[in-house]
Design a protein around this motif. Structure first.
Motif, PDB file in Angstrom:
ATOM      1  N   ALA A   9       0.838  -1.216   0.000  1.00  0.00           N
ATOM      2  CA  ALA A   9       0.000   0.000   0.000  1.00  0.00           C
ATOM      3  C   ALA A   9       0.866   1.255   0.000  1.00  0.00           C
ATOM      4  CB  ALA A   9      -0.942  -0.008   1.212  1.00  0.00           C
ATOM      5  N   PHE A  10       1.996   1.215   0.722  1.00  0.00           N
ATOM      6  CA  PHE A  10       2.855   2.404   0.831  1.00  0.00           C
ATOM      7  C   PHE A  10       4.056   2.325  -0.116  1.00  0.00           C
ATOM      8  CE2 PHE A  10       0.665   2.814   4.944  1.00  0.00           C
ATOM      9  CZ  PHE A  10       0.402   4.168   4.954  1.00  0.00           C
TER      10      PHE A  10
ATOM     11  N   ILE B  49      -2.557   3.852   8.564  1.00  0.00           N
ATOM     12  CA  ILE B  49      -3.772   3.259   7.991  1.00  0.00           C
ATOM     13  C   ILE B  49      -3.525   2.961   6.523  1.00  0.00           C
ATOM     14  CG2 ILE B  49      -4.790   5.562   7.586  1.00  0.00           C
ATOM     15  CD1 ILE B  49      -7.537   4.068   7.944  1.00  0.00           C
ATOM     16  N   ALA B  50      -4.006   1.822   6.078  1.00  0.00           N
ATOM     17  CA  ALA B  50      -3.898   1.524   4.643  1.00  0.00           C
ATOM     18  C   ALA B  50      -4.919   0.463   4.261  1.00  0.00           C
ATOM     19  CB  ALA B  50      -2.498   1.031   4.288  1.00  0.00           C
ATOM     20  N   VAL B  51      -5.242   0.478   2.983  1.00  0.00           N
ATOM     21  CA  VAL B  51      -6.116  -0.528   2.398  1.00  0.00           C
ATOM     22  C   VAL B  51      -5.268  -1.303   1.392  1.00  0.00           C
ATOM     23  CG1 VAL B  51      -8.174  -0.890   0.981  1.00  0.00           C
ATOM     24  CG2 VAL B  51      -8.180   0.882   2.754  1.00  0.00           C
TER      25      VAL B  51
ATOM     26  N   GLN C  70      -8.870  -1.410  -2.743  1.00  0.00           N
ATOM     27  CA  GLN C  70      -9.071   0.042  -2.600  1.00  0.00           C
ATOM     28  C   GLN C  70     -10.291   0.520  -3.390  1.00  0.00           C
ATOM     29  OE1 GLN C  70      -5.329   2.062  -3.335  1.00  0.00           O
ATOM     30  NE2 GLN C  70      -4.399   1.211  -1.502  1.00  0.00           N
TER      31      GLN C  70
ATOM     32  N   LEU D  22     -13.462   0.957   2.022  1.00  0.00           N
ATOM     33  CA  LEU D  22     -12.842   0.353   3.214  1.00  0.00           C
ATOM     34  C   LEU D  22     -12.012   1.367   4.015  1.00  0.00           C
ATOM     35  CD1 LEU D  22     -11.448  -3.179   2.296  1.00  0.00           C
ATOM     36  CD2 LEU D  22     -13.107  -2.603   4.079  1.00  0.00           C
TER      37      LEU D  22
ATOM     38  N   VAL E  53      -0.282  13.483   7.680  1.00  0.00           N
ATOM     39  CA  VAL E  53      -0.433  13.023   6.305  1.00  0.00           C
ATOM     40  C   VAL E  53       0.450  13.885   5.394  1.00  0.00           C
ATOM     41  CG1 VAL E  53      -2.560  14.417   6.075  1.00  0.00           C
ATOM     42  CG2 VAL E  53      -2.134  12.578   4.447  1.00  0.00           C
TER      43      VAL E  53
ATOM     44  N   ASN F   7      -0.489  13.718  -0.494  1.00  0.00           N
ATOM     45  CA  ASN F   7      -1.331  12.511  -0.499  1.00  0.00           C
ATOM     46  C   ASN F   7      -2.796  12.942  -0.580  1.00  0.00           C
ATOM     47  OD1 ASN F   7      -2.608  10.058  -0.159  1.00  0.00           O
ATOM     48  ND2 ASN F   7      -1.313   9.383   1.532  1.00  0.00           N
TER      49      ASN F   7
ATOM     50  N   GLU G 214      -5.396  11.609  -1.991  1.00  0.00           N
ATOM     51  CA  GLU G 214      -6.439  10.590  -1.735  1.00  0.00           C
ATOM     52  C   GLU G 214      -6.768  10.567  -0.248  1.00  0.00           C
ATOM     53  OE1 GLU G 214      -3.288   9.100  -3.035  1.00  0.00           O
ATOM     54  OE2 GLU G 214      -3.937  10.026  -4.899  1.00  0.00           O
ATOM     55  N   ALA G 215      -5.705  10.452   0.561  1.00  0.00           N
ATOM     56  CA  ALA G 215      -5.922  10.335   2.000  1.00  0.00           C
ATOM     57  C   ALA G 215      -6.466  11.651   2.573  1.00  0.00           C
ATOM     58  CB  ALA G 215      -4.625   9.945   2.693  1.00  0.00           C
TER      59      ALA G 215
ATOM     60  N   GLY H  63      -8.335  13.793   1.134  1.00  0.00           N
ATOM     61  CA  GLY H  63      -9.755  13.887   0.763  1.00  0.00           C
ATOM     62  C   GLY H  63     -10.605  13.044   1.701  1.00  0.00           C
ATOM     63  N   LEU H  64     -10.097  11.851   1.995  1.00  0.00           N
ATOM     64  CA  LEU H  64     -10.819  10.944   2.889  1.00  0.00           C
ATOM     65  C   LEU H  64     -10.958  11.566   4.288  1.00  0.00           C
ATOM     66  CD1 LEU H  64     -11.857   8.141   3.859  1.00  0.00           C
ATOM     67  CD2 LEU H  64      -9.479   7.412   3.982  1.00  0.00           C
TER      68      LEU H  64
HETATM   69  C1  LIG Z   1      -5.900   6.414   1.497  1.00  0.00           C
HETATM   70  C2  LIG Z   1      -6.548   5.021   1.498  1.00  0.00           C
HETATM   71  C3  LIG Z   1      -6.488   4.452   2.919  1.00  0.00           C
HETATM   72  C4  LIG Z   1      -8.008   5.165   1.077  1.00  0.00           C
HETATM   73  O1  LIG Z   1      -8.616   3.873   1.146  1.00  0.00           O
HETATM   74  P1  LIG Z   1      -9.779   3.435   0.127  1.00  0.00           P
HETATM   75  O2  LIG Z   1     -10.455   2.244   0.696  1.00  0.00           O
HETATM   76  O3  LIG Z   1      -9.218   3.287  -1.226  1.00  0.00           O
HETATM   77  O4  LIG Z   1     -10.721   4.708   0.165  1.00  0.00           O
HETATM   78  P2  LIG Z   1     -12.324   4.745   0.146  1.00  0.00           P
HETATM   79  O5  LIG Z   1     -12.844   3.839  -0.923  1.00  0.00           O
HETATM   80  O6  LIG Z   1     -12.850   4.525   1.521  1.00  0.00           O
HETATM   81  O7  LIG Z   1     -12.539   6.250  -0.316  1.00  0.00           O
HETATM   82  C5  LIG Z   1     -12.945   7.239   0.589  1.00  0.00           C
HETATM   83  C6  LIG Z   1     -12.610   8.606   0.009  1.00  0.00           C
HETATM   84  O8  LIG Z   1     -11.218   8.808  -0.037  1.00  0.00           O
HETATM   85  C7  LIG Z   1     -10.882   9.598  -1.191  1.00  0.00           C
HETATM   86  N1  LIG Z   1     -10.083   8.769  -2.108  1.00  0.00           N
HETATM   87  C8  LIG Z   1      -9.681   7.500  -1.886  1.00  0.00           C
HETATM   88  N2  LIG Z   1      -8.921   7.067  -2.927  1.00  0.00           N
HETATM   89  C9  LIG Z   1      -8.843   8.083  -3.796  1.00  0.00           C
HETATM   90  C10 LIG Z   1      -8.195   8.269  -5.046  1.00  0.00           C
HETATM   91  N3  LIG Z   1      -7.458   7.285  -5.617  1.00  0.00           N
HETATM   92  N4  LIG Z   1      -8.306   9.464  -5.661  1.00  0.00           N
HETATM   93  C11 LIG Z   1      -9.040  10.452  -5.111  1.00  0.00           C
HETATM   94  N5  LIG Z   1      -9.692  10.334  -3.922  1.00  0.00           N
HETATM   95  C12 LIG Z   1      -9.581   9.181  -3.276  1.00  0.00           C
HETATM   96  C13 LIG Z   1     -12.182   9.982  -1.820  1.00  0.00           C
HETATM   97  O9  LIG Z   1     -12.621  11.179  -1.191  1.00  0.00           O
HETATM   98  C14 LIG Z   1     -13.058   8.821  -1.414  1.00  0.00           C
HETATM   99  O10 LIG Z   1     -14.432   9.148  -1.415  1.00  0.00           O
HETATM  100  P3  LIG Z   1     -15.300   8.826  -2.737  1.00  0.00           P
HETATM  101  O11 LIG Z   1     -15.057   7.382  -3.059  1.00  0.00           O
HETATM  102  O12 LIG Z   1     -16.700   9.137  -2.299  1.00  0.00           O
HETATM  103  O13 LIG Z   1     -14.769   9.729  -3.794  1.00  0.00           O
HETATM  104  C15 LIG Z   1      -5.852   4.079   0.492  1.00  0.00           C
HETATM  105  O14 LIG Z   1      -5.790   4.744  -0.768  1.00  0.00           O
HETATM  106  C16 LIG Z   1      -4.458   3.656   0.882  1.00  0.00           C
HETATM  107  O15 LIG Z   1      -4.262   2.653   1.559  1.00  0.00           O
HETATM  108  N6  LIG Z   1      -3.441   4.412   0.421  1.00  0.00           N
HETATM  109  C17 LIG Z   1      -2.037   4.075   0.667  1.00  0.00           C
HETATM  110  C18 LIG Z   1      -1.669   4.262   2.103  1.00  0.00           C
HETATM  111  C19 LIG Z   1      -1.928   5.672   2.586  1.00  0.00           C
HETATM  112  O16 LIG Z   1      -1.647   6.644   1.909  1.00  0.00           O
HETATM  113  N7  LIG Z   1      -2.458   5.782   3.813  1.00  0.00           N
HETATM  114  C20 LIG Z   1      -2.749   7.056   4.427  1.00  0.00           C
HETATM  115  C21 LIG Z   1      -1.502   7.620   5.046  1.00  0.00           C
HETATM  116  S1  LIG Z   1      -1.825   9.074   5.968  1.00  0.00           S
END
Ligand SMILES: CC(C)(COP(=O)(O)OP(=O)(O)OC[C@H]1O[C@@H](n2cnc3c(N)ncnc32)[C@H](O)[C@@H]1OP(=O)(O)O)[C@@H](O)C(=O)NCCC(=O)NCCS
Length: 315
Positions: A176-177, A238-240, A245, A249, A273, A277, A279-280, A282-283
């Motif tokens: 994931a990372f 935290i990671a998926v 993904q 989750l 964070v 990043n 994606e994170a 935004g979450l």
């Molecule tokens: C960040 C992470 C945990 C998100 O997990 P995920 O299960 O894929 O995310 P979700 O399906 O729950 O998405 C929730 C929201 O996150 C944001 N998001 C997640 N992945 C995204 C992407 N690739 N691009 C843009 N937004 C994204 C969006 O806001 C999304 O909401 P939406 O689906 O309604 O648009 C995952 O991408 C991950 O493990 N990344 C690598 C490790 C990491 O960066 N961890 C965080 C360190 S601080």
């Protein structure tokens, strides 16, 4: 005009003067000026390699107006500095504190150095550049209060089992990372080392499985809060799993982590964070976290002779 003096042990008067400085800076910045560990080092006399640099007014009452602290970590050095709010328009003071800290590291054998600056300004950038340091990572600290009203996690999680879950966790974490400078290539040794820490609590290290595979995890940590001396719950890692993904989750696991932190009595949560990043971030924003402040690392490699070589954006 100011003087900078090195201290390897702190007396009561030094600690009192530095407390006043840190209080004034913390008040101006809205967060604690020197990290908790650094402060403990200072009060308890310091670990191996400890050195504090105290800047005082050269005239008048010789008040303490700045401070830098050097400490040796695992394989690298860390420097933090604090400047009194009234003296922040004088970049020379920061420059002298950083130069004194880097000289000390060179004299102690050199090595990789991180200078961490909370809420960096363009003056901090210039001082670091003049000292030959490169800009490394920018980390946002994000925060929110607990509990999260109106949202509940719906995915089943279970606590991490020490001695059983390590290999599966390492595989998912490192995938994931992938490419992340600090989190992307953990080994069993690093994980075991964390499990031995007094803060480690498997009940706050939540795993979610799908069809017997580790699909996601949220590792939380309870720690002292630099803001007010109370306790704060951190979403530590935290990671998926990349195979799972974008199915919601990540959102579920953050919620599960926050529910756990609230269940052990905490009223606020924070996390770090990387600035880029998206994606994170935004979450976390979606789940009510706001940016609290930015921490910037400046990095470089100090040779024993005192000559500085910067490493290419290493952290
Ligand atoms: C960040 C992470 C945990 C998100 O997990 P995920 O299960 O894929 O995310 P979700 O399906 O729950 O998405 C929730 C929201 O996150 C944001 N998001 C997640 N992945 C995204 C992407 N690739 N691009 C843009 N937004 C994204 C969006 O806001 C999304 O909401 P939406 O689906 O309604 O648009 C995952 O991408 C991950 O493990 N990344 C690598 C490790 C990491 O960066 N961890 C965080 C360190 S601080």
């Amino acid at each position: 005009m100011h003087d900078v003096e090195v201290k390897r042990r702190m007396g009561e008067a030094d600690i009192a003067a530095l407390s006043k400085l840190i209080e004034a800076a913390s008040h101006a910045d809205g967060h604690r000026a020197l990290g908790e560990h650094k402060w403990l080092d200072l009060v308890q006399g310091g670990r191996e390699g400890f050195a504090g640099f105290v800047a005082t007014e050269a005239t008048g009452r010789h008040r303490v107006i700045g401070y830098a602290q050097v400490s040796r970590g695992a394989g690298s050095w860390a420097v933090e500095y604090v400047v009194h709010p009234h003296w922040r328009t004088e970049p020379q003071l920061r420059g002298d504190l950083v130069a004194a800290a880097l000289r000390e590291i060179a004299e102690q054998g050199g090595g990789h150095v991180h200078v961490w600056v909370p809420k960096p300004s363009s003056d901090d950038d210039s001082v670091a550049e003049a000292a030959g340091l490169k800009r490394g990572r920018d980390l946002y600290q994000m925060r929110r209060s607990l509990p999260v009203e109106g949202l509940q996690s719906t995915v089943a999680t279970r606590p991490f089992r020490p001695g059983a879950d390590e290999e599966a966790w390492l595989e998912v974490n490192n995938r994931a990372f992938h490419g992340h400078p600090e989190q992307g290539s953990w080994t069993r040794r690093e994980l075991d080392e964390r499990e031995r820490q007094p803060w480690f609590d498997p009940d706050g290290f939540l795993l979610a499985e799908i069809d017997g595979r580790l699909a996601a995890f949220c590792w939380t940590k309870v720690q002292d809060d630099d803001h007010d001396g109370g306790e704060v719950g951190e979403i530590y890692v935290i990671a998926v799993n990349p195979d799972f993904q974008r199915r919601g989750l990540g959102r579920e696991l953050v919620l599960a982590g926050l529910e756990h932190l609230h269940s052990v009595g905490l009223e606020k949560a924070m996390l770090y964070v990387d600035r880029d990043n998206e994606e994170a971030r935004g979450l976390y924003r979606m789940l009510g976290f706001h940016d609290d402040h930015l921490d910037r690392a400046y990095t470089g490699d100090i040779s024993p002779a005192g000559e500085l070589h910067t490493s290419p954006a290493s952290t």
